[in-house]
Design a protein around this motif. Structure first.
Motif, PDB file in Angstrom:
ATOM      1  N   ASP A 242       0.816  -1.214   0.000  1.00 55.08           N
ATOM      2  CA  ASP A 242       0.000   0.000   0.000  1.00 55.08           C
ATOM      3  C   ASP A 242       0.851   1.267   0.000  1.00 55.08           C
ATOM      4  O   ASP A 242       0.455   2.307   0.545  1.00 55.08           O
ATOM      5  N   THR A 243       2.026   1.175  -0.608  1.00 59.25           N
ATOM      6  CA  THR A 243       2.922   2.333  -0.717  1.00 59.25           C
ATOM      7  C   THR A 243       3.385   2.453  -2.174  1.00 59.25           C
ATOM      8  O   THR A 243       3.708   1.449  -2.816  1.00 59.25           O
ATOM      9  N   LEU A 244       3.427   3.679  -2.727  1.00 56.31           N
ATOM     10  CA  LEU A 244       3.856   3.907  -4.111  1.00 56.31           C
ATOM     11  C   LEU A 244       5.380   3.858  -4.174  1.00 56.31           C
ATOM     12  O   LEU A 244       6.071   4.638  -3.524  1.00 56.31           O
ATOM     13  N   TRP A 245       5.849   2.907  -4.978  1.00 53.57           N
ATOM     14  CA  TRP A 245       7.284   2.697  -5.087  1.00 53.57           C
ATOM     15  C   TRP A 245       7.745   2.928  -6.533  1.00 53.57           C
ATOM     16  O   TRP A 245       7.026   2.659  -7.482  1.00 53.57           O
ATOM     17  N   GLU A 246       9.015   3.428  -6.671  1.00 58.25           N
ATOM     18  CA  GLU A 246       9.642   3.532  -8.002  1.00 58.25           C
ATOM     19  C   GLU A 246      10.488   2.283  -8.218  1.00 58.25           C
ATOM     20  O   GLU A 246      11.427   2.017  -7.471  1.00 58.25           O
TER      21      GLU A 246
ATOM     22  N   LEU B  40       6.427   3.643 -11.608  1.00 57.39           N
ATOM     23  CA  LEU B  40       5.895   3.792 -10.253  1.00 57.39           C
ATOM     24  C   LEU B  40       4.768   2.763 -10.051  1.00 57.39           C
ATOM     25  O   LEU B  40       3.906   2.603 -10.923  1.00 57.39           O
ATOM     26  N   PHE B  41       4.807   2.100  -8.873  1.00 59.59           N
ATOM     27  CA  PHE B  41       3.803   1.055  -8.643  1.00 59.59           C
ATOM     28  C   PHE B  41       3.522   0.931  -7.139  1.00 59.59           C
ATOM     29  O   PHE B  41       4.424   1.066  -6.304  1.00 59.59           O
ATOM     30  N   GLU B  42       2.256   0.663  -6.833  1.00 57.18           N
ATOM     31  CA  GLU B  42       1.828   0.445  -5.435  1.00 57.18           C
ATOM     32  C   GLU B  42       1.418  -1.014  -5.268  1.00 57.18           C
ATOM     33  O   GLU B  42       0.484  -1.488  -5.918  1.00 57.18           O
ATOM     34  N   PHE B  43       2.119  -1.703  -4.392  1.00 58.49           N
ATOM     35  CA  PHE B  43       1.820  -3.113  -4.131  1.00 58.49           C
ATOM     36  C   PHE B  43       0.668  -3.192  -3.117  1.00 58.49           C
ATOM     37  O   PHE B  43       0.822  -2.782  -1.960  1.00 58.49           O
ATOM     38  N   THR B  44      -0.421  -3.708  -3.561  1.00 61.82           N
ATOM     39  CA  THR B  44      -1.609  -3.778  -2.685  1.00 61.82           C
ATOM     40  C   THR B  44      -1.670  -5.061  -1.863  1.00 61.82           C
ATOM     41  O   THR B  44      -2.449  -5.149  -0.914  1.00 61.82           O
TER      42      THR B  44
ATOM     43  N   GLY C 232      16.209  -2.758 -31.540  1.00 60.13           N
ATOM     44  CA  GLY C 232      15.301  -3.868 -31.258  1.00 60.13           C
ATOM     45  C   GLY C 232      15.936  -5.049 -30.584  1.00 60.13           C
ATOM     46  O   GLY C 232      15.307  -6.118 -30.447  1.00 60.13           O
ATOM     47  N   ASN C 233      17.155  -4.871 -30.191  1.00 61.62           N
ATOM     48  CA  ASN C 233      17.768  -5.966 -29.444  1.00 61.62           C
ATOM     49  C   ASN C 233      17.114  -6.035 -28.027  1.00 61.62           C
ATOM     50  O   ASN C 233      16.931  -5.007 -27.365  1.00 61.62           O
ATOM     51  N   MET C 234      16.785  -7.226 -27.609  1.00 65.17           N
ATOM     52  CA  MET C 234      16.008  -7.394 -26.362  1.00 65.17           C
ATOM     53  C   MET C 234      16.786  -8.210 -25.336  1.00 65.17           C
ATOM     54  O   MET C 234      17.432  -9.203 -25.686  1.00 65.17           O
ATOM     55  N   ALA C 235      16.651  -7.750 -24.146  1.00 67.17           N
ATOM     56  CA  ALA C 235      17.198  -8.503 -23.003  1.00 67.17           C
ATOM     57  C   ALA C 235      16.040  -8.778 -22.029  1.00 67.17           C
ATOM     58  O   ALA C 235      15.162  -7.935 -21.843  1.00 67.17           O
ATOM     59  N   THR C 236      16.042  -9.935 -21.428  1.00 70.44           N
ATOM     60  CA  THR C 236      14.961 -10.345 -20.507  1.00 70.44           C
ATOM     61  C   THR C 236      15.558 -10.734 -19.156  1.00 70.44           C
ATOM     62  O   THR C 236      16.617 -11.386 -19.099  1.00 70.44           O
ATOM     63  N   THR C 237      14.830 -10.381 -18.114  1.00 71.95           N
ATOM     64  CA  THR C 237      15.249 -10.772 -16.758  1.00 71.95           C
ATOM     65  C   THR C 237      14.014 -11.083 -15.902  1.00 71.95           C
ATOM     66  O   THR C 237      12.925 -10.553 -16.150  1.00 71.95           O
ATOM     67  N   GLU C 238      14.205 -11.934 -14.919  1.00 74.08           N
ATOM     68  CA  GLU C 238      13.147 -12.279 -13.954  1.00 74.08           C
ATOM     69  C   GLU C 238      13.713 -12.166 -12.534  1.00 74.08           C
ATOM     70  O   GLU C 238      14.849 -12.583 -12.287  1.00 74.08           O
ATOM     71  N   PHE C 239      12.902 -11.693 -11.666  1.00 68.12           N
ATOM     72  CA  PHE C 239      13.328 -11.556 -10.261  1.00 68.12           C
ATOM     73  C   PHE C 239      12.060 -11.458  -9.393  1.00 68.12           C
ATOM     74  O   PHE C 239      10.941 -11.400  -9.912  1.00 68.12           O
ATOM     75  N   VAL C 240      12.280 -11.447  -8.103  1.00 67.22           N
ATOM     76  CA  VAL C 240      11.149 -11.361  -7.171  1.00 67.22           C
ATOM     77  C   VAL C 240      11.271 -10.091  -6.349  1.00 67.22           C
ATOM     78  O   VAL C 240      12.376  -9.591  -6.107  1.00 67.22           O
ATOM     79  N   ILE C 241      10.108  -9.656  -5.913  1.00 64.35           N
ATOM     80  CA  ILE C 241      10.030  -8.475  -5.049  1.00 64.35           C
ATOM     81  C   ILE C 241       9.249  -8.875  -3.794  1.00 64.35           C
ATOM     82  O   ILE C 241       8.139  -9.419  -3.887  1.00 64.35           O
ATOM     83  N   TYR C 242       9.854  -8.633  -2.667  1.00 67.65           N
ATOM     84  CA  TYR C 242       9.198  -8.950  -1.391  1.00 67.65           C
ATOM     85  C   TYR C 242       8.425  -7.726  -0.907  1.00 67.65           C
ATOM     86  O   TYR C 242       9.004  -6.642  -0.738  1.00 67.65           O
ATOM     87  N   VAL C 243       7.147  -7.950  -0.703  1.00 60.78           N
ATOM     88  CA  VAL C 243       6.274  -6.868  -0.250  1.00 60.78           C
ATOM     89  C   VAL C 243       5.899  -7.139   1.206  1.00 60.78           C
ATOM     90  O   VAL C 243       5.331  -8.196   1.532  1.00 60.78           O
ATOM     91  N   ASN C 244       6.247  -6.191   2.027  1.00 62.52           N
ATOM     92  CA  ASN C 244       5.966  -6.353   3.467  1.00 62.52           C
ATOM     93  C   ASN C 244       4.472  -6.211   3.770  1.00 62.52           C
ATOM     94  O   ASN C 244       3.788  -5.356   3.202  1.00 62.52           O
ATOM     95  N   ASP C 245       4.036  -7.077   4.733  1.00 65.99           N
ATOM     96  CA  ASP C 245       2.647  -7.009   5.214  1.00 65.99           C
ATOM     97  C   ASP C 245       2.602  -6.022   6.369  1.00 65.99           C
ATOM     98  O   ASP C 245       3.175  -6.262   7.435  1.00 65.99           O
ATOM     99  N   ILE C 246       1.933  -4.939   6.182  1.00 62.35           N
ATOM    100  CA  ILE C 246       1.780  -3.954   7.253  1.00 62.35           C
ATOM    101  C   ILE C 246       0.306  -3.770   7.627  1.00 62.35           C
ATOM    102  O   ILE C 246      -0.036  -2.850   8.371  1.00 62.35           O
ATOM    103  N   THR C 247      -0.525  -4.685   7.179  1.00 57.57           N
ATOM    104  CA  THR C 247      -1.958  -4.608   7.455  1.00 57.57           C
ATOM    105  C   THR C 247      -2.324  -5.623   8.535  1.00 57.57           C
ATOM    106  O   THR C 247      -1.985  -6.805   8.423  1.00 57.57           O
TER     107      THR C 247
END
Length: 502
Positions: free
Chosen positions: A38-42, A82-86, A102-117
């Motif tokens: 519930d916070t707007l993050w860049e 900018l994104f807010e994780f709900t 048009g050269n493309m690079a791809t990546t995958e990763f995880v984002i940990y969102v804290n529970d503050i509710t």
């Protein structure tokens, strides 16, 4: 290209060479610090991307696909959106980066969102009033949280404690459901704290009133024994399982029932009563608490009779023959007379001695006394509780034998003994005479008569030696008459019968 001849003339031409970019951007290991929900993050990915084209950051393109813990996807663009994780939890990110060629690079990763509710507590609870000792339950399994995995690490902590009364049940318990039976009545506060895996907690509270359904315990002590006409105080000892007792106690009622069934009602924690009449009374104490539960206790009070019966009346003592007196009296009018005691003493200074104990229906008594002595008699009535009436007394002088105006009964006894002795002597004389006849037939008849008279006279003289003759002429005449009558009767008895009698 510029060309110059010998004369110094020059010519110039330009050729444009285009070099195609065939290398894709390079994306390093992306790592973001945990972000609060519930916070707007860049989401700035630029520090992790590089390219051989110096103008890459002026012409790149980026496509984001974010998948939340609920498997919902979210599309983004740019390298620093900018994104807010709900939703808290682990988000999966997939990013495609394109350079100008048009050269493309791809990546995958995880984002940990804290529970503050904090969790949202939902409790199904019992009614506001329940009886003591009855099991009741609170169910908080309907509690929710924005973390889809929250129930795995959720902690439910229940608590209960007295709210208004100083004492009562208290404690804690874990789990989504609380089941409890309260043994002590009163008002209780029920609390619940729910904590999710992230440490976010929520609190809930409620009240419940536990009804008192246990009657008070009343104790009057042991049975009592008191005297009649005595004022007796009664103290009551009452205990109850409610901590506020006796606050709110409604009534303290005493019921006293006498032996005839008459009832008296008294009130208060302490009371008194005067027991006027003897007998067994029942004393009952009833106590009603604020919830109208009634407890009672009962004891017996034995009231002892301390009132003596009425005294006997008209005590008469009279002569009843030689060495005997006859006592007669009017009975006591008391209904509980158990009997009469006869006491006697000799003279004025003698000691009272009990000579008889008689039943309640006996109103006379014959006593043996010694002639010539002074006696005093006392008759006492006593009741079933051994209360003794005032004695009724009477003096009596035993008459000497032979006193003028009374028949000398002892002379009959003396005369009888003398007559018997004479009869025995005469019988022996006749026996000897009979034996003499058999031995000596030469004795003349006149001599026989003389011998018989002599033997009888000798026997009579011998008896006279044993017992001194009375000096009174009337007494002598009486004895002589009895003796002559005995001799006359004996003369007609054959000698053979005298032998058998002997």
């Amino acid at each position: 290209l510029r060309v110059v001849d010998a004369a110094g003339n020059a010519a110039t031409d330009t050729l444009l060479v285009i070099v195609n970019d065939t290398e894709a951007p390079v994306i390093g290991d992306v790592s973001f610090s945990p972000m609060d929900e519930d916070t707007l993050w860049e989401l700035n990915l630029k520090p992790f991307v590089s390219d051989n084209d110096p103008g890459f950051f002026d012409s790149y393109e980026a496509e984001w696909t974010l998948t939340d813990p609920w498997d919902h996807t979210h599309e983004l663009d740019d390298l620093a959106p900018l994104f807010e994780f709900t939703e808290p939890g682990i988000w999966h990110a997939e990013v495609n980066v394109y350079d100008a060629d048009g050269n493309m690079a791809t990546t995958e990763f995880v984002i940990y969102v804290n529970d503050i509710t904090s969790p949202v507590i939902s409790v199904v609870e019992p009614g506001p009033f329940e009886d003591e000792g009855v099991e009741v339950a609170w169910d908080a399994s309907g509690t929710t949280d924005n973390d889809p995995e929250w129930s795995t690490g959720a902690v439910f902590t229940w608590g209960w404690e007295p709210l208004l009364q100083p004492e009562g049940d208290s404690g804690t318990s874990d789990g989504a459901v609380l089941t409890r039976a309260f043994d002590t009545p009163g008002t209780y506060e029920i609390t619940l704290t729910v904590t999710d895996a992230a440490g976010n907690s929520a609190e809930w509270s409620s009240m419940i009133n536990i009804y008192d359904v246990t009657p008070p315990v009343v104790d009057l002590g042991e049975d009592r024994v008191v005297d009649e006409d005595t004022l007796v105080w009664f103290d009551i000892i009452v205990t109850d399982n409610h901590p506020l007792f006796p606050t709110g106690a409604e009534t303290f009622t005493w019921t006293i029932v006498d032996p005839l069934g008459t009832e008296w009602d008294l009130y208060g924690m302490r009371t008194s009563f005067t027991f006027l009449d003897p007998g067994i009374y029942t004393v009952t104490a009833e106590v009603a608490d604020a919830w109208n539960n009634e407890g009672s206790d009962i004891i017996n009070v034995t009231v002892q009779d301390r009132t003596p019966p009425g005294a006997v009346g008209d005590l008469i003592v009279k002569d009843d023959g030689v060495g005997k007196v006859f006592l007669e009296w009017s009975p006591s009018t008391a209904p509980d007379v158990a009997g009469y005691r006869i006491f006697r003493k000799e003279g004025q200074d003698g000691t009272w001695v009990e000579v008889a104990t008689l039943g309640p229906t006996v109103t006379s008594y014959e006593d043996k006394v010694e002639p010539g002595k002074e006696y005093r008699y006392r008759v006492e009535a006593f009741d079933t509780d051994d209360n003794v009436a005032p004695p009724t007394e009477h003096a009596y002088d035993a008459v000497e034998p032979g006193t003028e105006g009374q028949f000398p009964w002892w002379m009959i006894v003396v005369a009888f003994i003398l007559g018997l002795a004479i009869a025995i002597a005469v019988g022996e004389a006749r026996l000897r005479k009979q034996k003499g006849r058999e031995k000596d037939e030469d004795i003349l008849p006149s001599d026989e008569d003389t011998l018989e008279a002599v033997e009888i006279e000798d026997e009579v003289d011998g008896i006279g030696d044993l017992e001194e003759a009375p000096e009174d002429p009337e007494e002598v005449s009486t004895i002589e008459a009895m003796s002559i009558a005995g001799l006359a009767e004996m003369d007609t008895t054959p000698a053979s019968e005298w032998e058998e009698d002997r």
